[in-house]
Design a protein around this motif. Structure first.
Motif, PDB file in Angstrom:
ATOM      1  N   ASP A 158      -7.896  41.510 107.902  1.00  0.00           N
ATOM      2  CA  ASP A 158      -8.019  41.540 109.356  1.00  0.00           C
ATOM      3  C   ASP A 158      -7.707  40.183 109.973  1.00  0.00           C
ATOM      4  OD1 ASP A 158     -10.157  40.112 108.501  1.00  0.00           O
ATOM      5  OD2 ASP A 158     -11.693  41.410 109.378  1.00  0.00           O
ATOM      6  N   PHE A 159      -7.181  39.260 109.167  1.00  0.00           N
ATOM      7  CA  PHE A 159      -6.783  37.981 109.755  1.00  0.00           C
ATOM      8  C   PHE A 159      -5.267  37.907 109.719  1.00  0.00           C
ATOM      9  CE2 PHE A 159      -7.404  37.393 105.248  1.00  0.00           C
ATOM     10  CZ  PHE A 159      -6.262  36.711 104.863  1.00  0.00           C
ATOM     11  N   TYR A 160      -4.726  36.973 110.445  1.00  0.00           N
ATOM     12  CA  TYR A 160      -3.272  36.932 110.590  1.00  0.00           C
ATOM     13  C   TYR A 160      -2.728  35.628 110.014  1.00  0.00           C
ATOM     14  CZ  TYR A 160       1.369  37.159 112.424  1.00  0.00           C
ATOM     15  OH  TYR A 160       2.725  37.202 112.500  1.00  0.00           O
ATOM     16  N   VAL A 161      -1.683  35.729 109.220  1.00  0.00           N
ATOM     17  CA  VAL A 161      -1.012  34.524 108.725  1.00  0.00           C
ATOM     18  C   VAL A 161       0.411  34.535 109.267  1.00  0.00           C
ATOM     19  CG1 VAL A 161      -0.227  33.274 106.671  1.00  0.00           C
ATOM     20  CG2 VAL A 161      -2.410  34.482 106.624  1.00  0.00           C
ATOM     21  N   GLY A 162       0.731  33.559 110.083  1.00  0.00           N
ATOM     22  CA  GLY A 162       2.076  33.483 110.664  1.00  0.00           C
ATOM     23  C   GLY A 162       3.062  33.013 109.610  1.00  0.00           C
ATOM     24  N   SER A 163       4.300  33.442 109.709  1.00  0.00           N
ATOM     25  CA  SER A 163       5.288  32.918 108.767  1.00  0.00           C
ATOM     26  C   SER A 163       6.694  33.088 109.321  1.00  0.00           C
ATOM     27  CB  SER A 163       5.176  33.624 107.416  1.00  0.00           C
ATOM     28  OG  SER A 163       5.172  35.002 107.560  1.00  0.00           O
ATOM     29  N   TYR A 164       7.581  32.298 108.751  1.00  0.00           N
ATOM     30  CA  TYR A 164       8.997  32.490 109.064  1.00  0.00           C
ATOM     31  C   TYR A 164       9.812  32.099 107.856  1.00  0.00           C
ATOM     32  CZ  TYR A 164       8.973  27.404 110.057  1.00  0.00           C
ATOM     33  OH  TYR A 164       8.832  26.041 109.983  1.00  0.00           O
ATOM     34  N   SER A 165      11.008  32.671 107.753  1.00  0.00           N
ATOM     35  CA  SER A 165      11.825  32.366 106.594  1.00  0.00           C
ATOM     36  C   SER A 165      13.123  31.761 107.058  1.00  0.00           C
ATOM     37  CB  SER A 165      12.178  33.638 105.841  1.00  0.00           C
ATOM     38  OG  SER A 165      13.297  34.231 106.441  1.00  0.00           O
ATOM     39  N   ILE A 166      13.565  30.806 106.256  1.00  0.00           N
ATOM     40  CA  ILE A 166      14.868  30.232 106.530  1.00  0.00           C
ATOM     41  C   ILE A 166      15.684  30.476 105.281  1.00  0.00           C
ATOM     42  CG2 ILE A 166      16.042  28.064 107.018  1.00  0.00           C
ATOM     43  CD1 ILE A 166      13.508  27.275 108.539  1.00  0.00           C
ATOM     44  N   GLY A 167      16.383  31.612 105.273  1.00  0.00           N
ATOM     45  CA  GLY A 167      17.114  31.989 104.070  1.00  0.00           C
ATOM     46  C   GLY A 167      18.462  31.304 104.035  1.00  0.00           C
ATOM     47  N   ASP A 168      19.123  31.302 105.172  1.00  0.00           N
ATOM     48  CA  ASP A 168      20.395  30.586 105.221  1.00  0.00           C
ATOM     49  C   ASP A 168      20.355  29.681 106.449  1.00  0.00           C
ATOM     50  OD1 ASP A 168      20.790  32.134 107.461  1.00  0.00           O
ATOM     51  OD2 ASP A 168      22.127  33.548 106.490  1.00  0.00           O
ATOM     52  N   ARG A 169      21.446  28.977 106.658  1.00  0.00           N
ATOM     53  CA  ARG A 169      21.416  27.972 107.721  1.00  0.00           C
ATOM     54  C   ARG A 169      21.606  28.564 109.107  1.00  0.00           C
ATOM     55  NH1 ARG A 169      25.902  24.202 105.388  1.00  0.00           N
ATOM     56  NH2 ARG A 169      26.011  23.492 107.552  1.00  0.00           N
ATOM     57  N   THR A 170      22.003  29.847 109.159  1.00  0.00           N
ATOM     58  CA  THR A 170      22.361  30.383 110.469  1.00  0.00           C
ATOM     59  C   THR A 170      21.269  31.213 111.116  1.00  0.00           C
ATOM     60  OG1 THR A 170      23.424  32.159 109.242  1.00  0.00           O
ATOM     61  CG2 THR A 170      24.848  30.453 110.092  1.00  0.00           C
ATOM     62  N   ARG A 171      20.374  31.808 110.302  1.00  0.00           N
ATOM     63  CA  ARG A 171      19.463  32.810 110.847  1.00  0.00           C
ATOM     64  C   ARG A 171      18.098  32.676 110.200  1.00  0.00           C
ATOM     65  NH1 ARG A 171      22.471  36.752 109.361  1.00  0.00           N
ATOM     66  NH2 ARG A 171      23.562  36.906 111.327  1.00  0.00           N
ATOM     67  N   ALA A 172      17.043  32.867 110.993  1.00  0.00           N
ATOM     68  CA  ALA A 172      15.682  32.841 110.441  1.00  0.00           C
ATOM     69  C   ALA A 172      14.936  34.092 110.876  1.00  0.00           C
ATOM     70  CB  ALA A 172      14.943  31.607 110.936  1.00  0.00           C
ATOM     71  N   PHE A 173      14.039  34.573 109.993  1.00  0.00           N
ATOM     72  CA  PHE A 173      13.175  35.703 110.343  1.00  0.00           C
ATOM     73  C   PHE A 173      11.822  35.152 110.750  1.00  0.00           C
ATOM     74  CE2 PHE A 173      16.042  37.466 107.011  1.00  0.00           C
ATOM     75  CZ  PHE A 173      16.768  38.291 107.857  1.00  0.00           C
ATOM     76  N   LEU A 174      11.372  35.502 111.942  1.00  0.00           N
ATOM     77  CA  LEU A 174      10.102  34.994 112.461  1.00  0.00           C
ATOM     78  C   LEU A 174       9.120  36.159 112.585  1.00  0.00           C
ATOM     79  CD1 LEU A 174       8.233  32.925 113.837  1.00  0.00           C
ATOM     80  CD2 LEU A 174       9.495  33.298 115.948  1.00  0.00           C
ATOM     81  N   LYS A 175       8.033  36.069 111.819  1.00  0.00           N
ATOM     82  CA  LYS A 175       7.015  37.131 111.845  1.00  0.00           C
ATOM     83  C   LYS A 175       6.103  36.935 113.047  1.00  0.00           C
ATOM     84  CE  LYS A 175       2.885  38.212 109.149  1.00  0.00           C
ATOM     85  NZ  LYS A 175       2.186  37.930 107.896  1.00  0.00           N
ATOM     86  N   VAL A 176       5.932  37.990 113.837  1.00  0.00           N
ATOM     87  CA  VAL A 176       5.074  37.880 115.025  1.00  0.00           C
ATOM     88  C   VAL A 176       3.869  38.826 114.945  1.00  0.00           C
ATOM     89  CG1 VAL A 176       7.003  37.187 116.501  1.00  0.00           C
ATOM     90  CG2 VAL A 176       6.377  39.613 116.377  1.00  0.00           C
ATOM     91  N   GLN A 177       3.913  39.773 113.988  1.00  0.00           N
ATOM     92  CA  GLN A 177       2.875  40.806 113.951  1.00  0.00           C
ATOM     93  C   GLN A 177       2.789  41.323 112.525  1.00  0.00           C
ATOM     94  OE1 GLN A 177       3.650  44.210 113.415  1.00  0.00           O
ATOM     95  NE2 GLN A 177       1.659  45.070 113.910  1.00  0.00           N
ATOM     96  N   ASP A 178       1.644  41.893 112.149  1.00  0.00           N
ATOM     97  CA  ASP A 178       1.464  42.445 110.804  1.00  0.00           C
ATOM     98  C   ASP A 178       0.613  43.709 110.902  1.00  0.00           C
ATOM     99  OD1 ASP A 178       1.493  42.749 108.074  1.00  0.00           O
ATOM    100  OD2 ASP A 178       0.629  40.785 107.617  1.00  0.00           O
ATOM    101  N   GLY A 179       0.707  44.563 109.885  1.00  0.00           N
ATOM    102  CA  GLY A 179      -0.135  45.753 109.842  1.00  0.00           C
ATOM    103  C   GLY A 179       0.282  46.816 110.846  1.00  0.00           C
ATOM    104  N   CYS A 180      -0.383  47.992 110.757  1.00  0.00           N
ATOM    105  CA  CYS A 180      -0.024  49.100 111.654  1.00  0.00           C
ATOM    106  C   CYS A 180      -1.210  50.039 111.828  1.00  0.00           C
ATOM    107  CB  CYS A 180       1.159  49.870 111.055  1.00  0.00           C
ATOM    108  SG  CYS A 180       1.831  51.106 112.187  1.00  0.00           S
ATOM    109  N   ASP A 181      -1.414  50.494 113.067  1.00  0.00           N
ATOM    110  CA  ASP A 181      -2.497  51.439 113.352  1.00  0.00           C
ATOM    111  C   ASP A 181      -1.996  52.879 113.417  1.00  0.00           C
ATOM    112  OD1 ASP A 181      -4.218  49.309 113.550  1.00  0.00           O
ATOM    113  OD2 ASP A 181      -4.040  49.133 115.718  1.00  0.00           O
ATOM    114  N   TYR A 182      -0.699  53.077 113.209  1.00  0.00           N
ATOM    115  CA  TYR A 182      -0.165  54.434 113.262  1.00  0.00           C
ATOM    116  C   TYR A 182      -0.520  55.160 111.967  1.00  0.00           C
ATOM    117  CZ  TYR A 182       2.566  53.307 117.438  1.00  0.00           C
ATOM    118  OH  TYR A 182       2.954  52.956 118.707  1.00  0.00           O
ATOM    119  N   LYS A 183      -0.514  56.486 112.048  1.00  0.00           N
ATOM    120  CA  LYS A 183      -0.926  57.267 110.873  1.00  0.00           C
ATOM    121  C   LYS A 183       0.219  58.188 110.446  1.00  0.00           C
ATOM    122  CE  LYS A 183      -5.440  56.029 110.888  1.00  0.00           C
ATOM    123  NZ  LYS A 183      -5.233  54.737 111.550  1.00  0.00           N
TER     124      LYS A 183
END
Length: 438
Positions: A132-157
């Motif tokens: 129930d806690f949040y850990v922010g993260s981002y990845s820099i896989g190559d020099r042109t593009r990064a993935f930025l995590k803004v949310q985690d988990g899901c309440d949908y069923k």
């Protein structure tokens, strides 16, 4: 310096996993480890697992074998979604020393005291309700593009999905931290950020299961648009019921957000959507596509679709096929339904035989090729901005336009990680678009 330990990582699955692997890797670097490629000899191999892909267990075993080939004395740790769902199964794989669940994976360096091999993998995994806690993260896989995590988990069923079991409740990063991470990424000279999460349209739910939205997804998008130094922002995947008209309008006028949406549909049959417990019906999806195309005629729209869900008769599959065929979309990601323990769908009647699932999957993949081709053809002769990537592939450099058309031009190292205005000239035999510089 010679006795610094080496650590290597292998990531299965989604963009979110890639961003989290990067964060875990940085924690090792902070502890004085040297990161090396997975193909190299390392003291520790960390495998970030996925529960969505078929044959997750088979893939996992192969990767463990690879690591052991490199160094049979290496310490092997498994983290991620599959490690949360089936920890004992992974722990029993020959050569695995440590299995960490959803909350433990970000504290992995705390669990690695001595690197002696264990006879049986040790498991540290919480009840998923504790995630129930949040850990922010981002990845820099190559020099042109990064993935930025803004949310985690899901309440949908959704009845086919194990992600809530693997990742817990929906929770979000603070606006402040997302903007800080975005600025950090921009300061590294990266031109494009892809926003990622499990259900990013649900952004704003606080930590500890606080269901009140501190901020909305629209507010996040508006704030990110103002971050200095970012050239491009891309929304990775957003539920149709959470993609509001205001967000679509904003993207159409924004400084940095590009005209590209990826919107899961899963089925074009309302009966199947209800069985899946999706939170919309097909008519809402039609409205979303129409709205996007009205304000951004050149927008690229990608679609997730699942074939072979229990109860998907030939008629219902054709309903999906025709629905997609008539829709102004640009490409499909096709998933063949596969049974998952502890989901509702596993108990459902009307199981579709595997050979039928595969045939349907092939048909939709063919449709995807046709859709992408038609979309690319509609862009020929237009001027677009391309961000060039960093690899030399058979004498060509590739890149993507803002609306996700893949292009190529003869290799020139000076183009790497730069943006250029180009004219799209023709589609090559390999389906990639040639360009002329403007």
């Amino acid at each position: 310096m010679e006795n610094r330990k080496k650590v290597a990582f292998y990531t299965l699955g989604c963009k979110l996993n890639f961003s989290e692997t990067s964060t875990i890797a940085r924690s090792f670097t902070d502890e004085g480890f040297d990161r090396v490629e997975f193909e190299e000899v390392a003291d520790i191999y960390v495998i970030n697992t996925c529960s969505v892909t078929e044959n997750a267990d088979k893939q996992f075993k192969q990767i463990v074998k690879k690591a052991q080939k490199k160094n049979e004395k290496a310490f092997v740790a498994a983290v991620g979604c599959y490690a949360q769902l089936k920890p004992e199964e992974l722990a029993s794989v020959d050569g695995v020393d440590l299995v960490l669940g959803a909350t433990e994976k970000f504290k992995i360096t705390d669990y690695i005291n001595d690197l002696s091999k264990n006879d049986m993998g040790q498991v540290h995994s919480c009840e998923i309700s504790e995630a129930d806690f949040y850990v922010g993260s981002y990845s820099i896989g190559d020099r042109t593009r990064a993935f930025l995590k803004v949310q985690d988990g899901c309440d949908y069923k959704c009845t086919y999905c194990t992600i809530p079991l693997a990742r817990g409740i929906s929770r979000s990063d603070t606006m402040e931290n997302v903007l800080k991470n975005a600025s950090e990424i921009a300061s590294k000279g990266i031109k494009e950020i892809v926003l990622t999460g499990v259900n990013i349209g649900d952004y704003g739910k606080g930590e500890f299961g606080n269901k009140k939205h501190e901020h909305t997804f629209l507010e996040l998008v508006e704030a990110l648009d103002k971050v200095e130094g970012i050239e491009r922002l891309r929304i990775s995947s957003i539920e149709p019921n959470l993609l509001k008209n205001e967000t679509i309008e904003f993207v159409s006028k924004s400084r940095t957000f590009v005209p590209h949406f990826h919107i899961p549909l899963q089925s074009g049959s309302d009966d199947i959507l209800k069985k899946m417990k999706r939170r919309y019906l097909s008519n809402l999806y039609v409205e979303r596509v129409a709205k996007i195309k009205e304000v951004m005629p050149d927008c690229c729209i990608g679609v997730d679709v699942i074939v072979g869900f229990p109860g998907e008769s030939d008629e219902k599959f054709l309903e999906t096929y025709n629905f997609l065929n008539n829709l102004d979309i640009s490409y499909l990601h096709v998933f063949t339904y596969s049974e998952r323990d502890n989901t509702e769908a596993v108990e459902m009647e009307g199981v579709v035989p595997m050979n039928v699932r595969n045939k349907r999957s092939k048909m939709l993949r063919g449709l995807s090729v046709k859709k992408r081709r038609a979309f690319y053809e509609s862009q020929i002769g237009k001027e677009k901005i391309v961000l060039f990537e960093s690899e030399n592939k058979e004498g060509y450099i590739h890149g993507f336009t803002e609306n996700y058309v893949k292009v190529k031009t003869p290799w020139n190292p000076e183009l790497v990680n730069t943006l250029h205005k180009v004219k799209l000239t023709k589609i090559d035999d390999d389906g990639i678009v040639r360009l002329a510089f403007v």
